[in-house]
Structure formats: structure tokens, C-alpha cells
Design an enzyme around this catalytic site. Structure first.
Site, PDB file in Angstrom:
ATOM      1  N   CYS A   2       0.818  -1.179   0.096  1.00 29.25           N
ATOM      2  CA  CYS A   2       0.021  -0.064  -0.067  1.00 29.25           C
ATOM      3  C   CYS A   2       1.019   1.239   0.135  1.00 29.25           C
ATOM      4  CB  CYS A   2      -1.001   0.021   1.149  1.00 29.25           C
ATOM      5  SG  CYS A   2      -2.144  -1.117   1.186  1.00 29.25           S
ATOM      6  N   ARG A  27       3.726  -0.529  -5.069  1.00 28.01           N
ATOM      7  CA  ARG A  27       3.284  -0.909  -3.648  1.00 28.01           C
ATOM      8  C   ARG A  27       2.014  -1.730  -3.316  1.00 28.01           C
ATOM      9  NH1 ARG A  27       6.686   1.873  -0.044  1.00 28.01           N
ATOM     10  NH2 ARG A  27       5.643   1.107   1.788  1.00 28.01           N
ATOM     11  N   TRP A  74      -2.984  -2.852  -1.461  1.00 26.94           N
ATOM     12  CA  TRP A  74      -2.850  -4.361  -1.793  1.00 26.94           C
ATOM     13  C   TRP A  74      -3.484  -4.804  -0.558  1.00 26.94           C
ATOM     14  CZ3 TRP A  74      -0.761  -8.131   1.230  1.00 26.94           C
ATOM     15  CH2 TRP A  74      -0.105  -9.456   0.556  1.00 26.94           C
ATOM     16  N   ASN A 100      -1.492   2.498   5.655  1.00 27.28           N
ATOM     17  CA  ASN A 100      -0.506   1.161   5.061  1.00 27.28           C
ATOM     18  C   ASN A 100      -0.063   0.481   6.299  1.00 27.28           C
ATOM     19  OD1 ASN A 100       1.584  -0.258   4.019  1.00 27.28           O
ATOM     20  ND2 ASN A 100       3.134   1.109   4.071  1.00 27.28           N
ATOM     21  N   GLY A 101      -0.273  -0.811   6.324  1.00 27.85           N
ATOM     22  CA  GLY A 101       0.215  -1.654   7.757  1.00 27.85           C
ATOM     23  C   GLY A 101      -1.168  -2.669   7.658  1.00 27.85           C
ATOM     24  N   GLU A 480      14.933 -19.683  -8.443  1.00 26.13           N
ATOM     25  CA  GLU A 480      14.775 -18.263  -8.857  1.00 26.13           C
ATOM     26  C   GLU A 480      13.850 -18.347 -10.253  1.00 26.13           C
ATOM     27  OE1 GLU A 480      14.258 -15.492  -7.867  1.00 26.13           O
ATOM     28  OE2 GLU A 480      14.349 -14.049  -9.472  1.00 26.13           O
ATOM     29  N   LYS A 484      10.044 -16.864 -10.920  1.00 25.71           N
ATOM     30  CA  LYS A 484       9.974 -16.012 -11.965  1.00 25.71           C
ATOM     31  C   LYS A 484       8.639 -16.404 -12.921  1.00 25.71           C
ATOM     32  CE  LYS A 484      11.489 -13.092 -11.195  1.00 25.71           C
ATOM     33  NZ  LYS A 484      11.889 -12.592 -10.377  1.00 25.71           N
ATOM     34  N   GLU A 487       5.354 -16.219 -10.958  1.00 28.04           N
ATOM     35  CA  GLU A 487       4.705 -14.972 -10.423  1.00 28.04           C
ATOM     36  C   GLU A 487       4.091 -14.099 -11.746  1.00 28.04           C
ATOM     37  OE1 GLU A 487       7.673 -12.708  -8.199  1.00 28.04           O
ATOM     38  OE2 GLU A 487       9.175 -13.022  -9.420  1.00 28.04           O
ATOM     39  N   HIS A 503      12.971 -38.893  -4.313  1.00 28.48           N
ATOM     40  CA  HIS A 503      12.065 -39.108  -3.103  1.00 28.48           C
ATOM     41  C   HIS A 503      10.794 -38.614  -3.084  1.00 28.48           C
ATOM     42  CE1 HIS A 503      16.004 -40.646  -1.733  1.00 28.48           C
ATOM     43  NE2 HIS A 503      16.625 -39.425  -2.084  1.00 28.48           N
ATOM     44  N   LYS A 600       5.716  -4.801  -5.172  1.00 24.95           N
ATOM     45  CA  LYS A 600       6.926  -4.971  -5.308  1.00 24.95           C
ATOM     46  C   LYS A 600       7.815  -4.716  -3.946  1.00 24.95           C
ATOM     47  CE  LYS A 600      10.725  -3.774  -8.291  1.00 24.95           C
ATOM     48  NZ  LYS A 600      10.713  -5.226  -8.368  1.00 24.95           N
TER      49      LYS A 600
END
Ligand code: G6P
Length: 605
Positions: A2, A27, A74, A100-101, A480, A484, A487, A503, A600
Site C-alpha cells: 500500500c 506497492r 494491496w 499502510n500496514g 529463482e 519468475k 509470478e 524421493h 514490489k
């Protein structure tokens, strides 16, 4: 997550706020809203979805208000709809708030207020703030704030408008970032300095528990008991970055292609007598040769960078390295002490879990080295030593140059420590330094063949799931690569240590199951090839990323990367994997730069 912003000054507030929100959209972007202070009321506009929708909704308004607050969301509580979008206003219309929070005791407060007759309209935690302010308000806003914020658990950066005080923005902060900017006949506040730089030249960061009262010609600060405090304003020149996409269709592609230049830039000035030396940590207050162990703590892609760094540091420096995700580290009572330096990696420098991990390390007396891109930022400010990754502003939510510069910074750190500890000979140091210097050129070579990867990616666009496998350094890159793809393309994928496949996971391999095998580590090539063969014999469709395809079964498709010493391969392997994820996502018509549900900068835990 946010982004919040507030503006009061001689200009119309709305365009300033909208422009600021645009820079804060990284954000969170599931909804946005703005409240403008009219004389006896607020005008509130909200939209679901990206900021564009709010812009469209407000484009014909000519609101002359010179004071307002804005928010890009967000979601943490409640669905992503207009009702849950900020600003939230008290039932009596006295206060409107952007936040925000997370308010952790929101439910209890809500129930208590409901029992007193207050009605709530949203499913958010935030709505308790304006309602509680209104409950405590008797004509004195700071006093209502003191009572309100002392009863809240959790984190917040809040901007508040009060109907009785047009032209004033009140602000409070705990854990979530908030910066106040001073301009000429205009003052502002925001979650990130980049939203303020057009209107302010000097800035002051609020500390936890502090309040600010912002008017166009004055800014006053108070501590949590409302005692006035003096805070200094500093000139901070934010990096003037080129925010255009240039010739690229997406920011992500532009940032992928910026990687050679960014890594080159990072290495610049670090090479002395053909060896890497980091001035940033030259004065380390601990004799690094005595470190019993190193912790590397991070989240998301930064955690994957840490995995790659672990191999380099253990191999070159012979120091045990423990890598942990910050959200686990902070709650597991790790045996951290003054003999165990902690490295915190963060692109944004504001990730809530990484900040908490840093503070835990600090409280145990550990030296903290921050590897950070955004300066200034909380992690950079609170670390004992900072290695800046210098990737420049990264706009695409899925990190690329942010990640690769973190990996390069870890390699530099490994070489720096190995030089001091003398765990490598001068000749070896020179060899590895040269290998690192050559990486940008090799990345350029891979990028020049992006069409091949685009063609390869074509058939993966219809896949429902993919497996990435690799050993050792290859596994670090596989982790990674998998993230990628997931997402930005929304294809389910997982990464496994190649030797672990048998396994359990191998049970999922059937005809045409796509397996991307990273097998560039030459020392382990034969071992990885055996694992690939095991998957292939069960029907897997194999794509290998390797340095030499002569060893591969000719039924495997291959992506060939240039040769380099094994320890640095993640920096090369990840490039075709970033392109692969990008092209698969593009062919699926995904919103590449702003994938759904992501943000982000993750400022909640
Ligand atoms: C978010 C981002 C990731 C990033 C992670 C850690 O999830 O979308 O790209 O790797 O946060 O962020 P940091 O800023 O601490 O590196």
C-alpha cells in the site's frame, strides 16, 4: 505494501496526488482512492483495479482543493472492491484516513465500537482508525490521535484529514515507512520519497511513535505523548531515473536487458590489484576471519540470491553460511551473536520481515551488513554496513536486475572476505575476479539470442505446471527461475534439488510433463544428467540449460549459455530463465509488469 500520500499547498492537490500515486503503484494496485478536503466536507473518489481506473473516473473533475490524501492498495483485509478501497471515513464524516500496514486488534476494537452503536461498512482493518478517532475526538485532533494509536496493535503509516481542519494533514507511524517532504508553500508526506521529489527538496523520516501535523506553511512533530519534538530535514537527492520503457514493450524486458550494464557498474571501483576489495566494509568492526558463521536472511528473490551466495562464500571463504527466509528467521530464536554477522538482502530496503530480522540480529549484538538497492531505506539506514547494489529503480514487480545485482554483490563479498582470510591464493583471487568481470559480456551474448528463447517458450504457454531441477549452484538458479515463471505467467511451478526428485516428486512425472533442468555446473553435470535421465525415462519433456550440450541426450531441447567458472553460473543461467518466464507470460497475455496479487515492496508481515 500500500502506498499513501498527502499533499497540502498552493497547488491543486488532485494532480499532485495522482502523480504521486503513480510512483507508489509498485506497492499495490488492486484499488486506489483519494480524499480531497473541501471547506466543510471531503470529496472521496475510489476505484477498483489499477490507478488508471481512478484517473479515468476523476479526469473531468476540476476539484480546486489544495489539500488531500491518496492511497494505492494491496489488500490485507477484505476483498478488492471499492468499498474496501481507501480512504476510509468515520460514520459521522469527521475523519478520513489512508493507511499502510495491518491493525492486528481491529476485530476487538470493531466489536467494542459496534457495541456502542458504531456501524462499519467495509471489511478492512483500517476502518477502525477513523471510527476510533471520531470516538475519542472532542475538538482536539492530536489528543484523539494519541488515544487512538496507543490502543492499536500492529503496523501503520497513516495520513488523516479532519473535517474541522481543512488544510491540515495529520500523520502517524509505527513500523510502516513514512517520509515528510518540505517544499515552498507546499508540504507533503508519502510512503516513499520518490513520490515527493517533484515538490520537495528536504525530507524527514518519521520514527515509530511519532506524529506529524502538516500544513502548507508549517510542519510540526510530536512524540507519542504529544510533546513537541524537533526533527531535522535533510536534502536527499533521489536518483533521477529514466522511467520510460524505451524501446521495450515492458519494464521487465527493459530491466532484463539492463543487467550487463548494472553488474558492470557494480564492479566498477571494486577492483584493486586484480582483486575485489569492498571499501564499504573495510572498517568492519569484527575481524571477519573470526566469524563462526554467517547468516544471510531475505525474502522472495533476494532469498534465492542468498542461496547462490552461500555456495560462493562457503567455497571461497570456508565459513559456514546459513540462509533463511526472514519470516522464519525472525520467529525461530536463531543462535545469533557478535561472532555471527548477519547479511540482510533487500531490493526495496523496506520488506517488513527482513527489517524485523535485521532488528533481531541487532538486538543480539550481531554486525549487520545490508545488501540493498534502494537508498535511503529502512534496511540501509539500520544496517551497520551497506553494500549498495546500484541496480537503479526497478519498476517491474518481478525483479530481474535487482536479483542479479544482489548475486553479484554476494560474489564480491565472498572474494573480499577470501582475500582477507587468505582462503584463496592471490592467483585464485585473480582468476575469480576475472571470471566475474567477464560475466556482463557473457550476459550480453545470451541476450543477443533472445529470439531463440522466445521460440522455445512457445509450447510452454499451454502448460499447467512445470518442474525446475538442478544441483548446488544450479538449484539456486532453479529456485529463482521457478519463482519468475510462477509470478508472471501464473503457471504452477516448483524447483527441486535434482537428487531429491526420486524421493517423491518423481511420482508426478508422466508423459510430456515439462521439466527444465539447469545443469551448467560442470562438476556435477554427470550426476544431474542421471537425474534428468530418470525423469526422461518416465516421459518428461526435458529442456536443459547447460554450457555444453554434447553430454545431453539428443532428445532434450537445450539452451546453451557461455562457459564460466561453476560457482558463478547462477548469474548466467538466470538470464535465459528470466526471458523464458517473460515470453511464456507474454504469450499467455499476462500483465507482466504488474502481476495479480503481488506488490514490489512488502511492508506487512
Ligand atoms: C516481493 C517482491 C519480490 C522480492 C521480495 C523481497 O515479494 O515481489 O520480487 O524478491 O518482495 O523484496 P526485497 O525488496 O526485500 O528484495
Amino acid at each position: 505494501m500500500c502506498g499513501i500520500i498527502g499533499y497540502t499547498g498552493n497547488n491543486q492537490a488532485m494532480p499532485v496526488i495522482i502523480k504521486g500515486l503513480k510512483t507508489l503503484e509498485y506497492r499495490g494496485y488492486d484499488s486506489s482512492g483519494i480524499a480531497l478536503s473541501d471547506h466543510k466536507n471531503f470529496s472521496v473518489f475510489k476505484s477498483e483495479g489499477k490507478l488508471e481506473n481512478l484517473i479515468e473516473k476523476t479526469k473531468n473533475l476540476n476539484n480546486l482543493s489544495e489539500t488531500g490524501i491518496g492511497h494505492t492498495r494491496w489488500a490485507t483485509h477484505g476483498k478488492t472492491n471499492e468499498t474496501n478501497a481507501h480512504p476510509h471515513t468515520s460514520e459521522d464524516g469527521m475523519f478520513t484516513v489512508v493507511h499502510n500496514g495491518i491493525i492486528e486488534n481491529a476485530e476487538i476494537i470493531k466489536e467494542a465500537l459496534e457495541s456502542k452503536g458504531y456501524r462499519f461498512i467495509s471489511d478492512t482493518d483500517t476502518e477502525v482508525i477513523p471510527q476510533l478517532l471520531s470516538y475519542h475526538y472532542d475538538g482536539n485532533v492530536p489528543e484523539a490521535m494519541r488515544k487512538t494509536f496507543s490502543s492499536l496493535d500492529g503496523s501503520f503509516a497513516v495520513a488523516i484529514l479532519c473535517r474541522n481542519e481543512p488544510g491540515t494533514i495529520y500523520a502517524a507511524k509505527r513500523q510502516s515507512p513514512l517520509v515528510v517532504g518540505k517544499g515552498e508553500n507546499e508540504n507533503l508526506l508519502a510512503s516513499d520519497i520518490c513520490a515527493l521529489s517533484e515538490h520537495a527538496e528536504v525530507f524527514s523520516y518519521l520514527e515509530d511513535g511519532e506524529f506529524a501535523v502538516i500544513r502548507k506553511d508549517s510542519i510540526n512533530f510530536f512524540d507519542s505523548s504529544l510533546k513537541p519534538i524537533e526533527k531535522s530535514f535533510k536534502k536527499i537527492t533521489t536518483e533521477s531515473s529514466d522511467n520510460s520503457k524505451g524501446n521495450f514493450e515492458h519494464y521487465m524486458l527493459k530491466e532484463i536487458f539492463q543487467q550487463p550494464e548494472k553488474i558492470r557498474n557494480l564492479l566498477k571501483d571494486k577492483i584493486k590489484n586484480k582483486k575485489i576489495f569492498l571499501n564499504e566494509i573495510a572498517e568492519l568492526s569484527l575481524d571477519i576471519t573470526k566469524a563462526e558463521r554467517l547468516y544471510i536472511v531475505a525474502c522472495g528473490s533476494a532469498y534465492h540470491a542468498a542461496l547462490a551466495g552461500k555456495f560462493a562464500i562457503e567455497e571461497m571463504c570456508r565459513i559456514p553460511v546459513e540462509v533463511d527466509v526472514a519470516s522464519e528467521f525472525r520467529y525461530r530464536n536463531p543462535p545469533v551473536s557478535c561472532n555471527t554477522p548477519v547479511i540482510i538482502i533487500s531490493q526495496s530496503g523496506e520488506t517488513a520481515d527482513s527489517i524485523a530480522a535485521l532488528r533481531l540480529a541487532n538486538s543480539r549484538g550481531a554486525i549487520v551488513i545490508g545488501i540493498v538497492n534502494v537508498l535511503p531505506s529502512t534496511i540501509a539506514n539500520e544496517s551497520d554496513y551497506v553494500i549498495a547494489t546500484k541496480a537503479g529503480r526497478e519498476i517491474a514487480v518481478a525483479t530481474t536486475k535487482g536479483y542479479s545485482t544482489q548475486v553479484a554483490a554476494l560474489y564480491m563479498l565472498a572474494l573480499h572476505i577470501a582475500g582477507i582470510k587468505k582462503t584463496l591464493t592471490d592467483k585464485q583471487l585473480e582468476f575469480f575476479t576475472n571470471e566475474l568481470i567477464e560475466i556482463p559480456e557473457k550476459i550480453e551474448k545470451i541476450l543477443s539470442d533472445s529470439d531463440t528463447i522466445e521460440n522455445i517458450s512457445e509450447k510452454y504457454k499451454e502448460k499447467k505446471e512445470l518442474f525446475f531441477i538442478g544441483r548446488n549452484t544450479d538449484f539456486a538458479a532453479a529456485a529463482e527461475a521457478s519463482l519468475k515463471l510462477k509470478e508472471i505467467s501464473y503457471i504452477n511451478s516448483s524447483a527441486f534439488a535434482a537428487g531429491e526428485l526420486k524421493h517423491g516428486t518423481i511420482a508426478l512425472i508422466e508423459n510430456n510433463t515439462p521439466v527444465v533442468a539447469l545443469c551448467s555446473n560442470k562438476q556435477l553435470l554427470k550426476k544431474t544428467l542421471s537425474n534428468i535421465e530418470e525423469a526422461f525415462s518416465r516421459g518428461a519433456d526435458i529442456l536443459c540449460v547447460c554450457k555444453d550440450k554434447t553430454f545431453c541426450n539428443k532428445n532434450y531441447k537445450t539452451i546453451i549459455i557461455p562457459d564460466c567458472t561453476d560457482i558463478f553460473t547462477p548469474l548466467l543461467e538466470i538470464i535465459p530463465m528470466q526471458l523464458f518466464a517473460y515470453y511464456v507470460a507474454k504469450k499467455r497475455g499476462c500483465d507482466i509488469d504488474m502481476p495479480k496479487n503481488l506488490a514490489k515492496s512488502v511492508t506487512v508481515e
